[in-house]
Design an enzyme around this catalytic site. Structure first.
Site, PDB file in Angstrom:
ATOM      1  N   HIS A 119       0.823  -1.211   0.000  1.00  0.00           N
ATOM      2  CA  HIS A 119       0.000   0.000   0.000  1.00  0.00           C
ATOM      3  C   HIS A 119       0.855   1.258   0.000  1.00  0.00           C
ATOM      4  CE1 HIS A 119       0.966  -0.581   4.243  1.00  0.00           C
ATOM      5  NE2 HIS A 119       0.730   0.707   4.426  1.00  0.00           N
ATOM      6  N   ASP A 121       0.544   4.908   1.759  1.00  0.00           N
ATOM      7  CA  ASP A 121      -0.251   5.432   2.873  1.00  0.00           C
ATOM      8  C   ASP A 121      -1.292   6.446   2.392  1.00  0.00           C
ATOM      9  OD1 ASP A 121       0.933   3.909   4.865  1.00  0.00           O
ATOM     10  OD2 ASP A 121       2.518   5.364   5.211  1.00  0.00           O
ATOM     11  N   HIS A 274       4.594   0.133   0.270  1.00  0.00           N
ATOM     12  CA  HIS A 274       5.329  -0.654   1.255  1.00  0.00           C
ATOM     13  C   HIS A 274       4.456  -1.760   1.831  1.00  0.00           C
ATOM     14  CE1 HIS A 274       3.582   2.835   3.306  1.00  0.00           C
ATOM     15  NE2 HIS A 274       3.428   2.046   4.357  1.00  0.00           N
ATOM     16  N   ARG A 288       4.712   6.974  13.829  1.00  0.00           N
ATOM     17  CA  ARG A 288       4.753   7.451  12.450  1.00  0.00           C
ATOM     18  C   ARG A 288       4.252   8.883  12.353  1.00  0.00           C
ATOM     19  NH1 ARG A 288       0.888   4.975   7.960  1.00  0.00           N
ATOM     20  NH2 ARG A 288      -0.346   6.809   8.459  1.00  0.00           N
TER      21      ARG A 288
HETATM   22 FE   LIG Z   1       1.731   2.081   5.729  1.00  0.00          FE
END
Ligand SMILES: [Fe+2]
Length: 297
Positions: A119, A121, A274, A288
């Site tokens: 995917h 993000d 990723h 994150r």
């Molecule tokens: Fe991700």
């Protein structure tokens, strides 16, 4: 036989002339380890410029031994632009820009279940973040690597005939794409899906985008969120997307990162997808932050 990417990242690096950091590519075409940067200290404009150049050249960059606080993480990320706040994943108390990932055993973690698929993000939003910076806090002794794929190299690897055919197509990215049939079997789950659709409706993005800084073309699709191609019959869209998704999974376009405590991975979310490998049974915790930017074009 895979078409090799025409972009010579090592050549680009030589031209970049780094003075403050060492940049060690981790594969022949994609990803690099950065040595000599302390992200917890005040990052000078010169160091910031070199890190930004390395990110642009390599798509994803990795740092080791960055014992940074959430405040230092935020301060570093802010150098790259306005910080994003995730539409529904709860943030870290006191830090709306940070989302805390993991923290539960993989079997109980919705993050672990949803991250082990390729995917980009938040590509289901009109304005997906342009950069993500992930800090490893608690890492299993083995397993839990993250894999990255370069969607510029994937574009370069297509034949000229295919590139011409894809030019001008529009892809629809949707959060509904992430749901499995068995996750939509109760009223509660269906209500959650309606809530998601109301708050984050599907987004249309060009199938082939151009990177605003490098000018390189990007095959802008991912397994998790790219639902269908607009103005096509369903079977046409399905077959084409399946072929392209398979194409982006070629190892020639990938690198894989082995985490350690205090490792940092920073990726250009415009040109990469990723996959968090869910092969661990211990806690894996990460923070994150993502950086806002213009819509893909
Ligand atoms: Fe991700």
């Amino acid at each position: 036989m895979v078409n090799q990417a025409s972009h010579d990242t090592n050549g680009a690096d030589m031209a970049a002339g780094y003075q403050l950091i060492e940049v060690k590519p981790v594969t022949g075409s994609f990803g690099a380890e950065i040595i000599g940067a302390d992200l917890g200290r005040d990052v000078s404009p010169e160091l910031h410029a070199e890190i930004n150049r390395a990110l642009l050249n390599h798509g994803v960059i990795f740092f080791r031994d960055q014992d940074i606080t959430p405040a230092q993480h935020v301060a570093f990320a802010k150098l790259f632009g306005k910080l994003d706040v995730h539409p529904f994943i709860p943030n870290l108390e006191g830090y709306p820009e940070i989302i805390a990932l993991g923290g539960k055993p993989p079997g109980e973690s919705s993050y672990a279940r949803n991250a082990n698929v390729w995917h980009t993000d938040l590509s289901y939003r009109q304005d997906p973040p342009i950069i993500a910076i992930l800090h490893g806090l608690e890492i299993p002794d083995s397993g839990g690597d993250t894999m990255f794929a370069d969607l510029c190299a994937a574009y370069d690897g297509l034949s000229d005939t295919m590139k011409a055919m894809l030019d001008g197509l529009v892809a629809v990215h949707s959060i509904t794409q992430t749901k499995r049939t068995d996750e939509l079997s109760s009223i509660k789950e269906l209500k959650q899906l309606v809530w998601s659709l109301e708050n984050v409706p599907p987004a249309e993005h060009p199938l082939i985008c151009t990177h605003p800084e490098s000018g390189r073309k990007i095959l802008y699709i991912n397994q998790h969120f790219t639902a269908y191609l607009k103005d096509m019959q369903e079977h046409e869209s399905k077959a084409l997307l399946e072929m392209l998704k398979k194409h982006t999974n070629l190892p020639e376009y990938q690198c894989r990162f082995r985490w350690q405590k205090n490792s940092v991975a920073m990726w250009d979310n415009r040109r990469t997808q990723h996959y968090a490998v869910a092969d661990y049974d211990k806690i894996r915790r990460m923070h994150r932050i993502t950086v806002c930017g213009p819509q893909p074009r």
